[in-house]
Design a protein around this motif. Sequence first.
Motif, PDB file in Angstrom:
ATOM      1  N   UNK A 151       0.832  -1.192   0.000  1.00  0.00           N
ATOM      2  CA  UNK A 151       0.000   0.000   0.000  1.00  0.00           C
ATOM      3  C   UNK A 151       0.866   1.242   0.000  1.00  0.00           C
ATOM      4  N   UNK A 152       0.643   2.173  -0.912  1.00  0.00           N
ATOM      5  CA  UNK A 152       1.482   3.333  -1.036  1.00  0.00           C
ATOM      6  C   UNK A 152       0.868   4.527  -0.306  1.00  0.00           C
ATOM      7  N   UNK A 153       1.758   5.411   0.145  1.00  0.00           N
ATOM      8  CA  UNK A 153       1.307   6.653   0.760  1.00  0.00           C
ATOM      9  C   UNK A 153       0.749   7.573  -0.325  1.00  0.00           C
ATOM     10  N   UNK A 154       0.020   8.638   0.134  1.00  0.00           N
ATOM     11  CA  UNK A 154      -0.628   9.527  -0.816  1.00  0.00           C
ATOM     12  C   UNK A 154       0.383  10.257  -1.695  1.00  0.00           C
ATOM     13  N   UNK A 155       1.535  10.632  -1.157  1.00  0.00           N
ATOM     14  CA  UNK A 155       2.559  11.347  -1.905  1.00  0.00           C
ATOM     15  C   UNK A 155       3.898  10.679  -1.649  1.00  0.00           C
ATOM     16  N   UNK A 156       4.141   9.562  -2.292  1.00  0.00           N
ATOM     17  CA  UNK A 156       5.267   8.724  -1.879  1.00  0.00           C
ATOM     18  C   UNK A 156       6.594   9.056  -2.537  1.00  0.00           C
ATOM     19  N   UNK A 157       6.614   9.920  -3.573  1.00  0.00           N
ATOM     20  CA  UNK A 157       7.810  10.048  -4.380  1.00  0.00           C
ATOM     21  C   UNK A 157       8.872  10.924  -3.725  1.00  0.00           C
ATOM     22  N   UNK A 158      10.109  10.572  -3.987  1.00  0.00           N
ATOM     23  CA  UNK A 158      11.241  11.374  -3.543  1.00  0.00           C
ATOM     24  C   UNK A 158      11.087  12.788  -4.119  1.00  0.00           C
ATOM     25  N   UNK A 159      11.419  13.827  -3.350  1.00  0.00           N
ATOM     26  CA  UNK A 159      11.224  15.203  -3.832  1.00  0.00           C
ATOM     27  C   UNK A 159      11.851  15.461  -5.200  1.00  0.00           C
ATOM     28  N   UNK A 160      12.993  14.872  -5.483  1.00  0.00           N
ATOM     29  CA  UNK A 160      13.648  15.100  -6.768  1.00  0.00           C
ATOM     30  C   UNK A 160      12.994  14.341  -7.916  1.00  0.00           C
ATOM     31  N   UNK A 161      12.082  13.431  -7.591  1.00  0.00           N
ATOM     32  CA  UNK A 161      11.461  12.589  -8.615  1.00  0.00           C
ATOM     33  C   UNK A 161       9.987  12.928  -8.835  1.00  0.00           C
ATOM     34  N   UNK A 162       9.448  13.848  -8.056  1.00  0.00           N
ATOM     35  CA  UNK A 162       8.007  14.101  -8.113  1.00  0.00           C
ATOM     36  C   UNK A 162       7.566  14.657  -9.465  1.00  0.00           C
ATOM     37  N   UNK A 163       8.342  15.571 -10.024  1.00  0.00           N
ATOM     38  CA  UNK A 163       7.946  16.148 -11.314  1.00  0.00           C
ATOM     39  C   UNK A 163       7.943  15.086 -12.397  1.00  0.00           C
ATOM     40  N   UNK A 164       8.995  14.280 -12.450  1.00  0.00           N
ATOM     41  CA  UNK A 164       9.059  13.217 -13.448  1.00  0.00           C
ATOM     42  C   UNK A 164       7.924  12.225 -13.261  1.00  0.00           C
ATOM     43  N   UNK A 165       7.595  11.921 -12.011  1.00  0.00           N
ATOM     44  CA  UNK A 165       6.519  10.965 -11.733  1.00  0.00           C
ATOM     45  C   UNK A 165       5.188  11.467 -12.271  1.00  0.00           C
ATOM     46  N   UNK A 166       4.986  12.780 -12.243  1.00  0.00           N
ATOM     47  CA  UNK A 166       3.737  13.337 -12.778  1.00  0.00           C
ATOM     48  C   UNK A 166       3.691  13.270 -14.295  1.00  0.00           C
ATOM     49  N   UNK A 167       4.843  13.327 -14.935  1.00  0.00           N
ATOM     50  CA  UNK A 167       4.886  13.420 -16.394  1.00  0.00           C
ATOM     51  C   UNK A 167       4.940  12.070 -17.095  1.00  0.00           C
ATOM     52  N   UNK A 168       5.380  11.033 -16.391  1.00  0.00           N
ATOM     53  CA  UNK A 168       5.518   9.722 -17.029  1.00  0.00           C
ATOM     54  C   UNK A 168       4.137   9.144 -17.335  1.00  0.00           C
ATOM     55  N   UNK A 169       3.837   8.838 -18.581  1.00  0.00           N
ATOM     56  CA  UNK A 169       2.516   8.270 -18.905  1.00  0.00           C
ATOM     57  C   UNK A 169       2.388   6.844 -18.383  1.00  0.00           C
ATOM     58  N   UNK A 170       1.177   6.489 -18.018  1.00  0.00           N
ATOM     59  CA  UNK A 170       0.919   5.145 -17.513  1.00  0.00           C
ATOM     60  C   UNK A 170       0.563   4.246 -18.704  1.00  0.00           C
ATOM     61  N   UNK A 171       1.586   3.656 -19.304  1.00  0.00           N
ATOM     62  CA  UNK A 171       1.415   2.836 -20.495  1.00  0.00           C
ATOM     63  C   UNK A 171       1.662   1.379 -20.147  1.00  0.00           C
ATOM     64  N   UNK A 172       0.752   0.517 -20.570  1.00  0.00           N
ATOM     65  CA  UNK A 172       0.907  -0.917 -20.349  1.00  0.00           C
ATOM     66  C   UNK A 172       1.424  -1.577 -21.606  1.00  0.00           C
ATOM     67  N   UNK A 173       2.447  -2.412 -21.443  1.00  0.00           N
ATOM     68  CA  UNK A 173       3.030  -3.107 -22.591  1.00  0.00           C
ATOM     69  C   UNK A 173       2.069  -4.185 -23.087  1.00  0.00           C
ATOM     70  N   UNK A 174       1.775  -4.115 -24.368  1.00  0.00           N
ATOM     71  CA  UNK A 174       0.959  -5.114 -25.059  1.00  0.00           C
ATOM     72  C   UNK A 174       1.676  -5.444 -26.368  1.00  0.00           C
ATOM     73  N   UNK A 175       1.150  -6.384 -27.126  1.00  0.00           N
ATOM     74  CA  UNK A 175       1.774  -6.705 -28.418  1.00  0.00           C
ATOM     75  C   UNK A 175       1.794  -5.477 -29.330  1.00  0.00           C
ATOM     76  N   UNK A 176       0.713  -4.713 -29.339  1.00  0.00           N
ATOM     77  CA  UNK A 176       0.687  -3.525 -30.190  1.00  0.00           C
ATOM     78  C   UNK A 176       1.682  -2.484 -29.698  1.00  0.00           C
TER      79      UNK A 176
END
Length: 326
Positions: A2-27
Amino acid sequence: MKQAANPFHPELQRAARLIPNVTMTRRALAVVRFLSRFQRKPRAPEDMAVEDVRVPGPAGAPPVRVRTYRSRKVQGPTPALLWIHGGGYVIGQPEQDDVLCAEFARELGILVVSVDYRLAPEHPFPAPLEDCYAALRWLFAQAGALGVLPERIAIGGASAGGGLTAALAQLAHDLKEVRPAFQLLVYPMLDDRTATRTDIDGTNHRAWNQGSNVFGWSSYLGREPGGAQVPVHAVPARREDLSGLPPAWLGVGTCDLFHDEDLVYARRLEAAGVPCDVVVVPGAFHGFDIITRGAGVARDFRGTFTAALRRALFPVPGVAESAKAG
Protein backbone atom coordinates in the motif's frame (compact mmCIF):
# COMPACT_ATOMS: atom_id res chain seq x y z
CA MET A 1 2.29 -2.91 -0.88
CA LYS A 2 0.00 0.00 0.00
CA GLN A 3 1.48 3.33 -1.04
CA ALA A 4 1.31 6.65 0.76
CA ALA A 5 -0.63 9.53 -0.82
CA ASN A 6 2.56 11.35 -1.91
CA PRO A 7 5.27 8.72 -1.88
CA PHE A 8 7.81 10.05 -4.38
CA HIS A 9 11.24 11.37 -3.54
CA PRO A 10 11.22 15.20 -3.83
CA GLU A 11 13.65 15.10 -6.77
CA LEU A 12 11.46 12.59 -8.62
CA GLN A 13 8.01 14.10 -8.11
CA ARG A 14 7.95 16.15 -11.31
CA ALA A 15 9.06 13.22 -13.45
CA ALA A 16 6.52 10.96 -11.73
CA ARG A 17 3.74 13.34 -12.78
CA LEU A 18 4.89 13.42 -16.39
CA ILE A 19 5.52 9.72 -17.03
CA PRO A 20 2.52 8.27 -18.91
CA ASN A 21 0.92 5.14 -17.51
CA VAL A 22 1.42 2.84 -20.50
CA THR A 23 0.91 -0.92 -20.35
CA MET A 24 3.03 -3.11 -22.59
CA THR A 25 0.96 -5.11 -25.06
CA ARG A 26 1.77 -6.71 -28.42
CA ARG A 27 0.69 -3.52 -30.19
CA ALA A 28 2.65 -1.29 -27.83
CA LEU A 29 5.65 -3.57 -28.23
CA ALA A 30 5.51 -3.21 -32.02
CA VAL A 31 5.36 0.59 -31.69
CA VAL A 32 8.26 0.75 -29.24
CA ARG A 33 10.43 -1.47 -31.43
CA PHE A 34 9.56 0.56 -34.54
CA LEU A 35 10.41 3.87 -32.87
CA SER A 36 13.66 2.50 -31.51
CA ARG A 37 14.94 2.15 -35.08
CA PHE A 38 14.98 5.94 -35.39
CA GLN A 39 16.64 6.73 -32.09
CA ARG A 40 19.89 8.55 -32.54
CA LYS A 41 22.81 6.41 -31.45
CA PRO A 42 25.27 8.35 -29.28
CA ARG A 43 28.83 8.64 -30.49
CA ALA A 44 31.41 6.80 -28.45
CA PRO A 45 33.46 9.12 -26.22
CA GLU A 46 36.93 9.80 -27.59
CA ASP A 47 38.55 8.26 -24.51
CA MET A 48 36.61 5.02 -24.96
CA ALA A 49 37.17 2.13 -27.37
CA VAL A 50 33.74 0.70 -28.22
CA GLU A 51 33.48 -2.36 -30.46
CA ASP A 52 30.75 -4.74 -31.61
CA VAL A 53 31.84 -8.38 -31.68
CA ARG A 54 30.02 -11.54 -32.78
CA VAL A 55 30.75 -14.42 -30.41
CA PRO A 56 29.75 -18.09 -30.69
CA GLY A 57 26.13 -18.57 -29.71
CA PRO A 58 24.40 -21.49 -27.99
CA ALA A 59 24.39 -24.83 -29.78
CA GLY A 60 22.28 -24.55 -32.93
CA ALA A 61 21.68 -20.83 -32.44
CA PRO A 62 23.08 -17.76 -34.21
CA PRO A 63 26.15 -15.91 -32.95
CA VAL A 64 25.58 -13.40 -30.16
CA ARG A 65 26.51 -9.77 -30.61
CA VAL A 66 28.31 -8.21 -27.69
CA ARG A 67 29.32 -4.58 -27.35
CA THR A 68 32.60 -3.98 -25.56
CA TYR A 69 33.78 -0.84 -23.78
CA ARG A 70 37.32 -0.14 -22.64
CA SER A 71 39.04 3.07 -21.64
CA ARG A 72 41.96 3.91 -23.91
CA LYS A 73 43.91 4.99 -20.82
CA VAL A 74 43.91 1.58 -19.16
CA GLN A 75 47.08 -0.49 -19.24
CA GLY A 76 47.56 -4.16 -18.33
CA PRO A 77 45.12 -6.91 -17.37
CA THR A 78 41.87 -5.68 -15.84
CA PRO A 79 38.71 -7.06 -14.26
CA ALA A 80 35.57 -7.22 -16.42
CA LEU A 81 31.81 -6.83 -16.16
CA LEU A 82 29.30 -8.71 -18.30
CA TRP A 83 26.34 -6.31 -18.46
CA ILE A 84 22.76 -7.31 -19.40
CA HIS A 85 20.32 -4.60 -20.47
CA GLY A 86 16.74 -4.33 -19.26
CA GLY A 87 13.46 -4.16 -21.15
CA GLY A 88 11.01 -6.59 -19.58
CA TYR A 89 12.53 -9.49 -21.58
CA VAL A 90 10.84 -8.06 -24.70
CA ILE A 91 12.65 -4.85 -25.72
CA GLY A 92 16.08 -3.27 -25.57
CA GLN A 93 19.59 -3.49 -26.94
CA PRO A 94 23.10 -2.79 -25.60
CA GLU A 95 23.19 0.73 -27.07
CA GLN A 96 20.57 1.90 -24.58
CA ASP A 97 23.18 1.56 -21.83
CA ASP A 98 26.11 3.07 -23.75
CA VAL A 99 26.52 5.91 -21.26
CA LEU A 100 26.36 3.65 -18.21
CA CYS A 101 28.72 1.04 -19.65
CA ALA A 102 31.21 3.72 -20.67
CA GLU A 103 31.04 5.11 -17.14
CA PHE A 104 31.76 1.70 -15.66
CA ALA A 105 34.73 1.26 -17.99
CA ARG A 106 36.08 4.76 -17.36
CA GLU A 107 35.57 5.01 -13.60
CA LEU A 108 36.68 1.49 -12.73
CA GLY A 109 39.25 0.87 -15.44
CA ILE A 110 37.60 -2.39 -16.50
CA LEU A 111 36.39 -4.07 -19.68
CA VAL A 112 32.60 -3.99 -20.00
CA VAL A 113 30.85 -6.48 -22.28
CA SER A 114 27.15 -5.81 -22.95
CA VAL A 115 25.02 -8.62 -24.41
CA ASP A 116 22.56 -8.26 -27.29
CA TYR A 117 20.47 -11.28 -26.31
CA ARG A 118 17.44 -12.51 -28.25
CA LEU A 119 14.10 -11.14 -27.07
CA ALA A 120 10.73 -12.65 -26.23
CA PRO A 121 8.04 -13.33 -27.31
CA GLU A 122 9.74 -14.40 -30.55
CA HIS A 123 12.50 -16.04 -28.51
CA PRO A 124 11.16 -17.15 -25.11
CA PHE A 125 13.13 -18.88 -22.38
CA PRO A 126 15.72 -20.33 -22.57
CA ALA A 127 17.02 -18.36 -25.59
CA PRO A 128 17.78 -15.04 -23.81
CA LEU A 129 19.52 -16.75 -20.90
CA GLU A 130 21.46 -19.08 -23.20
CA ASP A 131 22.73 -16.07 -25.17
CA CYS A 132 23.92 -14.46 -21.95
CA TYR A 133 25.65 -17.66 -20.90
CA ALA A 134 27.32 -17.96 -24.31
CA ALA A 135 28.67 -14.42 -23.90
CA LEU A 136 29.91 -15.22 -20.39
CA ARG A 137 31.68 -18.37 -21.57
CA TRP A 138 33.32 -16.40 -24.38
CA LEU A 139 34.50 -13.75 -21.92
CA PHE A 140 36.14 -16.38 -19.73
CA ALA A 141 37.57 -18.33 -22.68
CA GLN A 142 39.05 -15.19 -24.25
CA ALA A 143 40.19 -13.61 -20.99
CA GLY A 144 43.85 -13.79 -21.98
CA ALA A 145 43.34 -12.29 -25.42
CA LEU A 146 41.06 -9.61 -24.00
CA GLY A 147 43.44 -8.68 -21.19
CA VAL A 148 40.95 -9.74 -18.52
CA LEU A 149 41.60 -11.24 -15.10
CA PRO A 150 39.32 -14.33 -15.13
CA GLU A 151 39.05 -14.46 -11.34
CA ARG A 152 37.60 -10.93 -11.41
CA ILE A 153 34.69 -11.17 -13.81
CA ALA A 154 31.38 -9.83 -12.51
CA ILE A 155 27.91 -10.02 -14.02
CA GLY A 156 25.23 -7.36 -13.71
CA GLY A 157 22.06 -5.93 -15.15
CA ALA A 158 19.00 -3.80 -14.55
CA SER A 159 15.32 -4.78 -14.50
CA ALA A 160 14.90 -7.84 -16.74
CA GLY A 161 18.66 -7.67 -17.18
CA GLY A 162 18.93 -8.01 -13.42
CA GLY A 163 16.65 -11.02 -13.56
CA LEU A 164 18.81 -12.57 -16.27
CA THR A 165 21.87 -11.79 -14.15
CA ALA A 166 20.43 -13.69 -11.18
CA ALA A 167 19.45 -16.60 -13.43
CA LEU A 168 22.88 -16.55 -15.06
CA ALA A 169 24.55 -16.80 -11.64
CA GLN A 170 22.40 -19.84 -10.88
CA LEU A 171 23.07 -21.47 -14.26
CA ALA A 172 26.82 -20.92 -14.00
CA HIS A 173 26.80 -22.38 -10.49
CA ASP A 174 25.03 -25.53 -11.69
CA LEU A 175 27.08 -26.08 -14.86
CA LYS A 176 30.38 -25.45 -13.04
CA GLU A 177 32.18 -24.29 -16.20
CA VAL A 178 32.75 -20.67 -15.21
CA ARG A 179 32.26 -18.79 -11.96
CA PRO A 180 31.48 -15.05 -11.83
CA ALA A 181 32.99 -13.23 -8.87
CA PHE A 182 29.99 -10.97 -8.18
CA GLN A 183 26.42 -10.22 -9.26
CA LEU A 184 25.04 -6.68 -9.52
CA LEU A 185 21.24 -6.69 -9.37
CA VAL A 186 19.68 -3.30 -10.18
CA TYR A 187 15.94 -3.43 -9.39
CA PRO A 188 15.86 -6.94 -10.88
CA MET A 189 12.79 -8.65 -12.37
CA LEU A 190 12.99 -11.90 -10.43
CA ASP A 191 9.61 -13.45 -9.72
CA ASP A 192 6.76 -14.22 -12.12
CA ARG A 193 4.43 -14.72 -9.17
CA THR A 194 4.35 -10.96 -8.58
CA ALA A 195 2.30 -10.75 -11.80
CA THR A 196 -0.50 -12.71 -10.12
CA ARG A 197 -0.71 -10.64 -6.94
CA THR A 198 -3.98 -8.83 -6.32
CA ASP A 199 -2.92 -7.02 -3.15
CA ILE A 200 -0.60 -4.53 -4.85
CA ASP A 201 -1.68 -0.90 -5.09
CA GLY A 202 -0.09 0.11 -8.37
CA THR A 203 -1.23 3.73 -8.28
CA ASN A 204 2.28 5.05 -7.78
CA HIS A 205 4.18 2.66 -10.02
CA ARG A 206 5.96 4.26 -12.96
CA ALA A 207 7.73 2.92 -16.08
CA TRP A 208 6.68 -0.71 -15.42
CA ASN A 209 3.22 -1.59 -14.10
CA GLN A 210 1.45 -4.81 -13.31
CA GLY A 211 -0.11 -5.12 -16.77
CA SER A 212 3.31 -4.81 -18.38
CA ASN A 213 4.66 -7.32 -15.88
CA VAL A 214 2.06 -9.87 -16.91
CA PHE A 215 2.91 -9.31 -20.58
CA GLY A 216 6.66 -9.52 -19.98
CA TRP A 217 6.56 -12.74 -17.99
CA SER A 218 4.00 -14.34 -20.31
CA SER A 219 6.21 -13.52 -23.28
CA TYR A 220 9.36 -14.84 -21.64
CA LEU A 221 7.87 -18.02 -20.20
CA GLY A 222 5.60 -18.76 -23.14
CA ARG A 223 2.78 -19.33 -20.67
CA GLU A 224 0.78 -17.48 -18.07
CA PRO A 225 2.93 -16.44 -15.10
CA GLY A 226 2.46 -17.81 -11.60
CA GLY A 227 1.86 -21.44 -12.51
CA ALA A 228 2.65 -24.29 -10.17
CA GLN A 229 5.89 -25.10 -11.99
CA VAL A 230 8.33 -23.27 -14.23
CA PRO A 231 11.43 -24.56 -16.05
CA VAL A 232 14.66 -24.65 -14.06
CA HIS A 233 16.56 -21.32 -14.32
CA ALA A 234 13.58 -19.52 -15.87
CA VAL A 235 12.56 -17.62 -12.73
CA PRO A 236 15.39 -16.86 -10.27
CA ALA A 237 13.08 -16.39 -7.28
CA ARG A 238 11.63 -19.89 -7.72
CA ARG A 239 14.96 -21.57 -6.95
CA GLU A 240 14.83 -23.21 -3.53
CA ASP A 241 18.55 -23.48 -2.76
CA LEU A 242 20.47 -20.22 -3.19
CA SER A 243 23.62 -21.36 -1.43
CA GLY A 244 26.95 -21.18 -3.23
CA LEU A 245 26.03 -18.25 -5.48
CA PRO A 246 28.37 -15.27 -5.97
CA PRO A 247 28.16 -12.31 -3.55
CA ALA A 248 25.56 -9.78 -4.61
CA TRP A 249 24.47 -6.17 -4.46
CA LEU A 250 20.77 -5.38 -4.90
CA GLY A 251 19.12 -1.96 -5.18
CA VAL A 252 15.47 -0.99 -5.59
CA GLY A 253 13.11 1.90 -4.84
CA THR A 254 10.10 1.85 -2.56
CA CYS A 255 7.77 2.79 -5.46
CA ASP A 256 9.07 0.01 -7.70
CA LEU A 257 6.76 -2.90 -8.59
CA PHE A 258 9.69 -5.23 -7.88
CA HIS A 259 10.33 -3.85 -4.37
CA ASP A 260 8.81 -6.74 -2.45
CA GLU A 261 10.16 -9.58 -4.58
CA ASP A 262 13.63 -8.02 -4.58
CA LEU A 263 13.86 -7.70 -0.81
CA VAL A 264 12.59 -11.25 -0.33
CA TYR A 265 15.29 -12.53 -2.68
CA ALA A 266 17.99 -10.52 -0.92
CA ARG A 267 16.95 -11.92 2.46
CA ARG A 268 16.98 -15.44 1.06
CA LEU A 269 20.48 -14.95 -0.33
CA GLU A 270 21.71 -13.83 3.08
CA ALA A 271 19.93 -16.74 4.77
CA ALA A 272 21.70 -19.10 2.37
CA GLY A 273 25.07 -17.66 3.31
CA VAL A 274 25.50 -15.45 0.23
CA PRO A 275 26.62 -11.91 1.13
CA CYS A 276 24.15 -9.41 -0.31
CA ASP A 277 24.35 -5.65 0.19
CA VAL A 278 20.92 -4.06 -0.15
CA VAL A 279 20.08 -0.45 -0.96
CA VAL A 280 16.46 0.74 -0.81
CA VAL A 281 15.81 4.23 -2.20
CA PRO A 282 12.79 5.92 -0.58
CA GLY A 283 10.34 7.32 -3.10
CA ALA A 284 12.11 5.93 -6.17
CA PHE A 285 10.18 4.35 -9.04
CA HIS A 286 11.37 1.76 -11.58
CA GLY A 287 14.15 3.06 -13.81
CA PHE A 288 14.41 6.36 -11.94
CA ASP A 289 18.18 6.50 -12.39
CA ILE A 290 17.72 6.46 -16.17
CA ILE A 291 14.60 8.61 -16.49
CA THR A 292 15.90 11.30 -14.11
CA ARG A 293 19.57 10.74 -14.81
CA GLY A 294 20.72 14.17 -13.62
CA ALA A 295 18.89 14.11 -10.27
CA GLY A 296 21.05 13.87 -7.20
CA VAL A 297 19.24 10.77 -5.96
CA ALA A 298 19.93 9.06 -9.32
CA ARG A 299 23.61 10.03 -9.27
CA ASP A 300 23.93 8.78 -5.71
CA PHE A 301 22.31 5.46 -6.66
CA ARG A 302 24.68 4.94 -9.57
CA GLY A 303 27.58 5.93 -7.36
CA THR A 304 26.55 3.35 -4.78
CA PHE A 305 26.41 0.40 -7.16
CA THR A 306 29.57 1.52 -8.95
CA ALA A 307 31.31 1.55 -5.57
CA ALA A 308 29.97 -1.96 -4.90
CA LEU A 309 31.52 -3.13 -8.18
CA ARG A 310 34.80 -1.48 -7.24
CA ARG A 311 34.91 -3.28 -3.90
CA ALA A 312 34.11 -6.62 -5.55
CA LEU A 313 36.56 -6.32 -8.45
CA PHE A 314 39.38 -4.52 -6.64
CA PRO A 315 39.42 -6.10 -3.18
CA VAL A 316 42.89 -4.73 -2.38
CA PRO A 317 42.91 -0.97 -1.62
CA GLY A 318 44.68 1.03 -4.30
CA VAL A 319 44.44 -1.57 -7.06
CA ALA A 320 41.65 0.27 -8.90
CA GLU A 321 43.71 3.43 -9.04
CA SER A 322 46.92 1.75 -10.09
CA ALA A 323 45.14 -0.04 -12.97
CA LYS A 324 44.55 3.29 -14.67
CA ALA A 325 47.18 5.11 -16.64
CA GLY A 326 47.84 8.76 -15.92
